[in-house]
Design an enzyme around this catalytic site. Sequence first.
Site, PDB file in Angstrom:
ATOM      1  N   TYR A  14       0.865  -1.180   0.000  1.00 41.64           N
ATOM      2  CA  TYR A  14       0.000   0.000   0.000  1.00 41.64           C
ATOM      3  C   TYR A  14       0.899   1.227   0.000  1.00 41.64           C
ATOM      4  O   TYR A  14       2.082   1.137  -0.334  1.00 41.64           O
ATOM      5  CB  TYR A  14      -0.903  -0.119   1.251  1.00 41.64           C
ATOM      6  N   ARG A  30      -6.250  10.186 -10.896  1.00 36.80           N
ATOM      7  CA  ARG A  30      -5.648  10.864  -9.727  1.00 36.80           C
ATOM      8  C   ARG A  30      -5.128   9.778  -8.796  1.00 36.80           C
ATOM      9  O   ARG A  30      -5.746   9.440  -7.802  1.00 36.80           O
ATOM     10  CB  ARG A  30      -6.721  11.735  -9.060  1.00 36.80           C
ATOM     11  N   LYS A  82      -5.811  -2.090  -2.763  1.00 38.51           N
ATOM     12  CA  LYS A  82      -6.953  -1.842  -1.866  1.00 38.51           C
ATOM     13  C   LYS A  82      -7.680  -3.154  -1.579  1.00 38.51           C
ATOM     14  O   LYS A  82      -8.099  -3.415  -0.459  1.00 38.51           O
ATOM     15  CB  LYS A  82      -7.932  -0.851  -2.515  1.00 38.51           C
ATOM     16  N   GLU A  97     -12.252   4.681  -6.675  1.00 37.02           N
ATOM     17  CA  GLU A  97     -10.946   4.988  -6.084  1.00 37.02           C
ATOM     18  C   GLU A  97     -10.097   5.802  -7.044  1.00 37.02           C
ATOM     19  O   GLU A  97      -9.924   5.430  -8.220  1.00 37.02           O
ATOM     20  CB  GLU A  97     -10.245   3.655  -5.761  1.00 37.02           C
ATOM     21  N   ASP A  98      -9.589   6.886  -6.560  1.00 39.53           N
ATOM     22  CA  ASP A  98      -8.605   7.696  -7.282  1.00 39.53           C
ATOM     23  C   ASP A  98      -9.072   8.146  -8.675  1.00 39.53           C
ATOM     24  O   ASP A  98      -8.291   8.149  -9.635  1.00 39.53           O
ATOM     25  CB  ASP A  98      -7.250   6.962  -7.328  1.00 39.53           C
ATOM     26  N   ASP A 108     -14.083   6.070  -1.730  1.00 40.01           N
ATOM     27  CA  ASP A 108     -13.130   5.962  -0.633  1.00 40.01           C
ATOM     28  C   ASP A 108     -12.429   7.290  -0.359  1.00 40.01           C
ATOM     29  O   ASP A 108     -12.173   7.647   0.793  1.00 40.01           O
ATOM     30  CB  ASP A 108     -12.100   4.900  -1.044  1.00 40.01           C
ATOM     31  N   ASP A 109     -12.106   8.029  -1.414  1.00 45.33           N
ATOM     32  CA  ASP A 109     -11.342   9.268  -1.243  1.00 45.33           C
ATOM     33  C   ASP A 109     -12.183  10.365  -0.601  1.00 45.33           C
ATOM     34  O   ASP A 109     -11.680  11.162   0.180  1.00 45.33           O
ATOM     35  CB  ASP A 109     -10.790   9.738  -2.598  1.00 45.33           C
ATOM     36  N   ASN A 129      -0.661  11.543   0.008  1.00 50.74           N
ATOM     37  CA  ASN A 129       0.130  10.344  -0.265  1.00 50.74           C
ATOM     38  C   ASN A 129       0.771  10.438  -1.642  1.00 50.74           C
ATOM     39  O   ASN A 129       0.257  11.144  -2.506  1.00 50.74           O
ATOM     40  CB  ASN A 129      -0.783   9.105  -0.242  1.00 50.74           C
TER      41      ASN A 129
END
Length: 588
Positions: free
Chosen positions: A139, A192, A210, A282-283, A305-306, A444
């Site tokens: 991760y 992203r 994930k 996600e992202d 999630d973000d 991150n």
Amino acid sequence: MESTLRAIRDGESVLDLSPRSTVSGGVEDIYGEDRATEDQLVTPWTFSVASGYSLLRDPQYNKGLAFTEKERDAHYLRGLLPPIVISQQLQEKKLMQNIRQYQVPLQKYMALMDLQERNERLFYKLLIDNVEELLPVVYTPTVGEACQKYGSIFRRPQGLYISLKEKGKILEVLKNWPERSIQVIVVTDGERILGLGDLGCQGMGIPVGKLSLYSALGGVRPSACLPITIDVGTNNESLLKDEFYIGLRQKRATGKEYSDLLHEFMCAVKQNYGEKVLIQFEDFANHNAFELLAKYGTTHLVFNDDIQGTASVVLAGLVAALKLIGGSLAEHTFLFLGAGEAGTGIAELIALEISKQTKAPVEECRKKIWLVDSKGLIVSSRKNSLQHFKQPWAHEQEPVSTLLDAVKPTVLIGTSGVGKTFTKEVVETIASFNDKPLIFALSNPTSQSECTAEEAYTWSQGRATFASGSPFDPVEYNGKVYVPGQANNCYIFPGFGLGLVISGAIRVHDDMLLAASEALAKQVTEENYKQGLIYPPFSNIRKISANIAASVAAKAYELGLATHLPRPANLVKYAESCMYTPVYRHYR
Ligand SMILES: NC(=O)C1=CN([C@@H]2O[C@H](COP(=O)(O)OP(=O)(O)OC[C@H]3O[C@@H](n4cnc5c(N)ncnc54)[C@H](OP(=O)(O)O)[C@@H]3O)[C@@H](O)[C@H]2O)C=CC1
Ligand SMILES: CC(=O)C(=O)O
Ligand SMILES: [Mg+2]
């Protein structure tokens, strides 16, 4: 050949498939694969009885040297393995020794991915038993580097790739995936990736990572998890020029072309896996993320999630931190650097919680929360040019461009994706008007963190409570050891998803995020607080996830969104009993 294959499929007595010796002493090429010249077509056939050689190469069932003598006899493994039989514990010890020998994190990552491809249960056993050591490998931060170099390190495909080429055929593509009963999908379009920007198709490392946490930390069966990357191109020029890039070599599709593909995907998922499959976005870049969540939140079981997972984990940290810094949530002033998915998602959940606690309207509660984007403080004079998700935060105030010019926060939260933005001056300033400043540097991977743990403690003269998105080691300052927390959505999403799965929830509701947050905050012990921690250690994460799952499931039942009936009496015990454990099974 067809009759032979049909006989196997129909379960009739298996015909002799062994390659026959020819008169010349060679081996007969019964299917013509070796004889075929390069321009002739061959059939890539296989048959699937998991025994013998194929059993050793099936990651779901392979146990390597841990196959017992009895299993070696029963499953045609004699001679395919050296004579020694060892335990899973010894395999684990050996692998950890090997992994620790690699100096470069990416090598550790590749070794772990190889293990996942070779022996799934051993991979998960390793990850669960050594979670604090291996989380930074599978991760953040290492997964970020892996995504950047995904094309170069690519060996075997993981997950499902859906590109513009598959337009009109997405349902068929889903049917190519070998597992039928999928419970959780993590999907990205790679635009992203962490704070690293557009990595296109190479973002696949994120859904894969994930979902490995879904299984290791949350106990969702690996076979029920499906990582997906949607490839609509990339605007990353260096990837487009990279000869090893694995994705479509074109600029990103936008507008109708993009939304049509996504819509086909969302419909195909529901058609193939039903109403209760959880789709975790996600992202995605924020210009798509908010819209997708709003559009599909009423028709599908979706979770971003973000936006949502991050909000829940940060709220938990804040609630826990109040024990260290004092006051109620409503008494604090929050300042965010970064007003995108993470920033506005967290801000909104804080406002919602304050509103629940104080009974004040949420609009009123937002006034204690300030956000700064790349153009400066978000204020009312900018309202007309702001993206819709920033507008609720446009308070009455003169425009300012420097971070701490207008607001005196007690809590500073970094969600900008830009490293080193909490400078010495910023940290010293917030520490000048707070005895106990609370600082979150959430971006991150580590390279994008707004500041390091050492900087936060040193520049605040040891007075800051600090947590970051990617892990930092403990810091010694003036003879005292400070242990930073990791404020990362991986505390939340595995347990959150498990709660949805076990209750058979059909929609996600904000109150579930609040429930997850509260459950996480409750897991922080007095001993943790004494160390300055506002999150419990990851070594307890399976217990933490079971508690989060139980709280989320309880909320789903309360809201009438659960379909798994009757409601189990003890939801924590029930969640624990549903969790996948990777010890080896015995084969008959
Ligand atoms: N710890 C965790 O669990 C999580 C961490 N994150 C991290 O948070 C970061 C941001 O993610 P996300 O919110 O989705 O990204 P977004 O792109 O949605 O938002 C980024 C925001 O930062 C602003 N920004 C960019 N540069 C600056 C700057 N120099 N000064 C001030 N503001 C700036 C942008 O401004 P503008 O709008 O003007 O462009 C935008 O508002 C990423 O690094 C990600 O890894 C995300 C989710 C979870
Ligand atoms: C942690 C996470 O989801 C992110 O950085 O995007
Ligand atoms: Mg993310």
